[in-house]
Design a protein around this motif. Structure first.
Motif, PDB file in Angstrom:
ATOM      1  N   ASP A 268       0.809  -1.215   0.000  1.00  0.00           N
ATOM      2  CA  ASP A 268       0.000   0.000   0.000  1.00  0.00           C
ATOM      3  C   ASP A 268       0.844   1.268   0.000  1.00  0.00           C
ATOM      4  N   GLY A 269       2.170   1.139  -0.025  1.00  0.00           N
ATOM      5  CA  GLY A 269       3.040   2.304  -0.056  1.00  0.00           C
ATOM      6  C   GLY A 269       3.434   2.821   1.310  1.00  0.00           C
ATOM      7  N   GLU A 270       2.917   2.251   2.378  1.00  0.00           N
ATOM      8  CA  GLU A 270       3.255   2.721   3.712  1.00  0.00           C
ATOM      9  C   GLU A 270       4.616   2.164   4.142  1.00  0.00           C
ATOM     10  N   VAL A 271       5.378   2.985   4.884  1.00  0.00           N
ATOM     11  CA  VAL A 271       6.685   2.573   5.380  1.00  0.00           C
ATOM     12  C   VAL A 271       6.502   1.529   6.476  1.00  0.00           C
ATOM     13  N   ARG A 272       7.138   0.337   6.272  1.00  0.00           N
ATOM     14  CA  ARG A 272       7.020  -0.746   7.246  1.00  0.00           C
ATOM     15  C   ARG A 272       8.256  -0.853   8.141  1.00  0.00           C
ATOM     16  N   ALA A 273       9.433  -0.519   7.620  1.00  0.00           N
ATOM     17  CA  ALA A 273      10.642  -0.664   8.428  1.00  0.00           C
ATOM     18  C   ALA A 273      11.747   0.205   7.839  1.00  0.00           C
ATOM     19  N   THR A 274      12.621   0.701   8.711  1.00  0.00           N
ATOM     20  CA  THR A 274      13.828   1.441   8.332  1.00  0.00           C
ATOM     21  C   THR A 274      14.963   0.972   9.230  1.00  0.00           C
TER      22      THR A 274
END
Length: 474
Positions: A268-274
């Motif tokens: 969905d384009g959302e940031v999951r991890a960095t």
């Protein structure tokens, strides 16, 4: 009257669903059997009584006819004597002769062994027969013989009572055996329910004892096999979950340990991890952080183009590019995107240098006095500058021709082609002597000698692998 709900009957236990139909079948079979038995026995008893009545009438009729002339008293005596020998079967004897009063003998009615309701149910009637007897004077008399109902009904009743005792015993044995079977089935279901409840509560090691009938043993083995497989699957699932948890932890540790800034986005384009490098980059980027975020959010960006310039405090300008890699689930469906931020400062500086060299080369190409030949990796001329085109005037233009057709002799040209091939694989510039021009492509060489300088291309991904600079030999 309230009807019976078939669906409700199906949801009942084994006893009401099985005993009811079994009892109904037993009752129906018993009714049919005894109806047939009573009918058959009654017909046989009636036939025997009819034969008996016929025998009595045939034996007594001629005797009465021979002594008709002796008067009614004699005939009454004959009837009384005959009744004594026929007791207790005969109920009534009646002799009727023309012109004479009827002579009758009747016995006391005997109570039969069979009850009245059975006699009425079976439809047993006392047999009565009328026999016409020819008298000596030519006239016709009639003898009537009637039997008691007991001799007809009692054999039928005794047969029915005897069969009823056997039927009752058979039904009791069937019901006892059926009850024993149902009780065994109920015990099996009870054990199965208890084992299932314990299994549902988490006791995966519960097992049913293999005992009882063959069916009960088969059910116990099936449950035990199922429980063993489920227990193995659950233990395997727990082990898999533990391994996945460890793998997830190691993956997270690996991502944090990577020196490159990394961002993982979902489908969905959302940031999951960095990772930690990303956070350090964002802290050091300052005002350029928004540009980096905008760059890595473009998921269709698969090449490291459009680098972002970063001016870090006290450092020279740096250029950052984002590499996108699609992520897919186990079944192959898109699961997100993995973006890695890399430092492309050397590539940018090299590109700037290439652009400057290309600009200078273009100036040299257009306005230089020395001939230049642009060659591909196979030694074919792609293009020439005006000075080189003057060496091969039209219509013998050098464009598109092999170097062997334009220069000679063969050995120096072969050394040039080897240098061209080496330059295609990364060799540096080189100088070769002993070449001469063929004024006509493929013709003889001219006496003038040339020196060739091979200049490899800066960008190796272009069709032009380098340029051959020709100058007069010293």
């Amino acid at each position: 009257m309230r009807g019976i709900d078939f669906k409700t009957w199906l949801t009942q236990g084994t006893y009401p669903r099985l005993l009811g139909p079994v009892l109904l079948i037993i009752v129906l079979v018993t009714v049919v059997r005894y109806h047939t038995l009573v009918t058959t026995e009654t017909q046989e008893a009636q036939q025997r009584a009819e034969v008996e009545v016929g025998r009595i009438a045939q034996a007594l009729g001629p005797m009465l006819a021979q002594r008709q002339a002796e008067g009614p008293a004699v005939q009454a005596e004959l009837l009384r004597e005959a009744s004594w020998s026929l007791q207790p079967h005969v109920q009534e004897l009646l002799w009727q002769a023309p012109g004479q009063a009827p002579v009758r003998w009747a016995a006391q009615p005997l109570h039969p062994l069979a009850p009245d309701w059975f006699i009425d149910f079976a439809g047993i009637q006392p047999p009565r027969r009328h026999l016409a007897q020819l008298l000596p004077d030519g006239r016709t008399a009639r003898l009537t013989v009637a039997l008691q109902p007991g001799p007809v009904a009692d054999p039928v009743w005794r047969t029915v009572v005897g069969q009823a005792r056997l039927t009752t015993l058979n039904i009791l044995v069937i019901l006892v055996l059926l009850t024993l079977l149902l009780r065994a089935n109920a015990r099996l279901l009870h054990r199965l329910r208890e084992a299932t409840d314990q299994f549902r509560q988490g006791r995966l090691d519960v097992r049913m004892p293999v005992q009882g009938t063959l069916e009960a043993q088969a059910v116990s083995r099936t449950f035990n096999d199922m429980a063993g497989k489920v227990q193995s699957l659950v233990l395997s699932l727990h082990d898999t979950q533990r391994q996945q948890s460890e793998q997830l932890h190691l993956t997270r540790e690996l991502i944090d340990a990577l020196p490159w800034p990394l961002v993982m986005r979902g489908a969905d384009g959302e940031v999951r991890a960095t990772n930690q490098a990303w956070h350090r980059l964002m802290e050091a980027a300052g005002s350029a952080a928004e540009r980096i975020v905008a760059l890595q959010s473009v998921r269709s960006h698969l090449d490291p183009s459009d680098p972002v310039e970063l001016q870090l405090p006290g450092q020279a300008p740096r250029y950052m590019a984002c590499h996108h890699a699609p992520l897919r689930a186990v079944e192959g469906t898109p699961a997100g995107t993995l973006c890695t931020i890399t430092d492309v400062t050397p590539q940018v500086q090299a590109q700037e240098l290439t652009d400057a060299l290309s600009q200078r080369l273009n100036i040299w190409w257009e306005h230089g006095s020395d001939p230049l030949l642009a060659l591909d990796a196979h030694g074919r001329v792609l293009r020439t500058n005006p000075a080189a085109a003057a060496l091969w005037p039209a219509p013998a233009t050098p464009d598109g021709r092999a170097l062997r057709e334009l220069l000679g002799p063969a050995d120096p040209v072969q050394r040039v082609l080897e240098r061209v091939a080496q330059a295609a694989s990364g060799a540096t510039a080189d100088t070769l002597d002993g070449l001469a021009v063929r004024p006509i492509p493929g013709g003889p060489v001219q006496p003038q000698r040339l020196t060739a300088h091979w200049l490899p291309a800066v960008a190796p991904d272009t069709p032009e692998r380098g340029w051959l600079l020709l100058r007069p030999a010293a």
